[in-house]
Scaffold this motif. Structure first.
Motif, short mmCIF file in Angstrom:
data_model
loop_
_atom_site.label_atom_id
_atom_site.label_comp_id
_atom_site.label_asym_id
_atom_site.label_seq_id
_atom_site.Cartn_x
_atom_site.Cartn_y
_atom_site.Cartn_z
N LEU A 59 -4.52 -4.75 -2.87
CA LEU A 59 -4.37 -4.09 -4.25
C LEU A 59 -4.67 -5.27 -5.25
O LEU A 59 -5.43 -4.74 -6.24
CB LEU A 59 -2.76 -3.84 -4.58
N TYR A 118 0.80 2.50 -8.36
CA TYR A 118 1.12 1.22 -7.77
C TYR A 118 0.12 -0.04 -8.52
O TYR A 118 0.39 -0.97 -8.76
CB TYR A 118 0.63 1.32 -6.33
N TRP A 170 -1.31 5.09 -5.06
CA TRP A 170 -2.06 4.02 -5.20
C TRP A 170 -2.28 3.80 -6.93
O TRP A 170 -2.32 2.75 -7.15
CB TRP A 170 -3.28 4.14 -4.71
N TRP A 182 6.73 5.84 -1.72
CA TRP A 182 6.10 5.72 -0.38
C TRP A 182 6.78 6.83 0.39
O TRP A 182 5.98 7.37 1.47
CB TRP A 182 6.70 4.28 0.12
N ALA A 185 0.99 1.63 4.01
CA ALA A 185 0.60 2.87 3.27
C ALA A 185 0.28 3.79 4.33
O ALA A 185 -0.76 4.53 4.06
CB ALA A 185 -0.40 2.62 2.11
N GLU A 244 -3.75 9.04 -3.28
CA GLU A 244 -4.32 8.26 -4.21
C GLU A 244 -3.43 8.45 -5.47
O GLU A 244 -3.62 7.44 -6.48
CB GLU A 244 -5.56 9.30 -4.75
#
Length: 318
Positions: free
Chosen positions: A66, A222, A219, A205, A255, A216
């Motif tokens: 990330l 995040y 994320w 999550w 993930a 997607e």
């Protein structure tokens, strides 16, 4: 988790999600429970006190990839992300990281270290006598609307600690990018009426695992939360003097790799491998932190214990 706990949670899962969904939840908990038994055997872990740094900026629940993606896409905004590295964390969760980092054999180093933290697990391990300064910002700067501790009060107290104490070592523990995401909440944050009751916010999550959210979408939220806290990291680096500042994390997140989501206490490389970016700080004096006295402090006694549990629940820990 004991067998009785698993049976009780399985029963609740069948009631909430039906036969198919309940079976899926039950099997997932059984699988994760088996992995938990292997957690202490994860190889290569390093205590951060064994590495060289003056200031350690700790992001909560931050994956290596990330940070790499944000650095690639927004490098001009975060030039301090130009010296990447990695560390194998001592824990798969915040409580493990705190327990294993601030261990008894580290007492001498701890006495010369200031710890400014937005993570409520500090109350289970530490008290003010353990460190040069223990500033538990979550006790007085919690944001009910966001359902978490924002970055700015942590930054403010970190600047104050560096300017007031000039400690040998300073650890600054931000709560982001751990969900809930401040700029992009998925389902809204907790508030004072729903805090700790399981309403108003669910761990993204888990929602991703159940198919309620796409990868997607999770994320993107995040990443937005990481950029949110990196904006404060940039401000902090312009307002403290330190030759060696490291940006790292207490743990990461899974993930879906190995069928695991989030950060249960399991020996998972996406959880145990964390970023290690080396930079420096220079105090330009451009910013004066807001150090107004807190209106309310959770003292950890009596009603305070319940308030702490509520905060941990709001973050998805309980």
């Amino acid at each position: 988790m004991t067998l009785a706990d698993w049976v009780a949670e399985s029963r609740e899962g069948f009631e909430e999600y039906g036969a198919v969904g309940g079976a899926r939840e039950s099997l997932y908990e059984l699988y994760v429970g088996g992995l938990r038994r292997l957690n202490r055997r994860y190889p290569g872990a390093e205590n951060v006190f064994d590495r060289d740094w003056d200031v350690l900026l700790l992001l909560d629940a931050c994956r290596v990839d990330l940070v790499e993606q944000v650095a690639d896409a927004y490098g001009s905004a975060y030039p301090f992300l130009d010296r990447p590295g990695e560390l194998v964390s001592v824990g798969s969760s915040s409580i493990e990281w705190i327990e294993r980092t601030f261990a008894d054999e580290r007492r001498a180093e701890m006495r010369n270290t200031a710890y400014v933290t937005g993570n409520p697990f500090s109350h289970r391990v530490l008290d003010g006598d353990d460190l040069l300064r223990l500033d538990e910002v979550w006790r007085y700067a919690w944001d009910d609307d966001a359902g978490t501790i924002p970055a700015r009060p942590v930054t403010d107290r970190a600047i104050a600690a560096e300017r007031d104490l000039n400690p040998d070592r300073l650890i600054v523990h931000y709560m982001q990018p751990h969900f809930p995401s401040v700029p992009d909440p998925l389902g809204g944050g907790m508030n004072s009426e729903t805090l700790g009751e399981g309403a108003g916010w669910e761990d993204p999550w888990d929602r991703f695992r159940r198919g309620e959210l796409t990868f997607e979408r999770v994320w993107r939220s995040y990443g937005a939360n990481l950029r949110y806290v990196l904006d404060d990291v940039a401000l902090l680096l312009r307002n403290l003097d330190a030759d060696r500042v490291v940006l790292s994390a207490d743990h990461g997140n899974a993930a879906g790799e190995w069928g695991v989501y989030g950060h249960p206490k399991v020996p998972h490389p996406k959880i145990r491998r964390v970023p290690w970016y080396v930079t420096a700080g220079e105090d330009t004096g451009e910013y004066e932190p807001n150090l107004d006295p807190p209106e309310r402090v959770v003292d950890g006694e009596g009603d305070g214990d319940e308030a702490i549990q509520d905060k941990l629940s709001a973050l998805g820990y309980l």
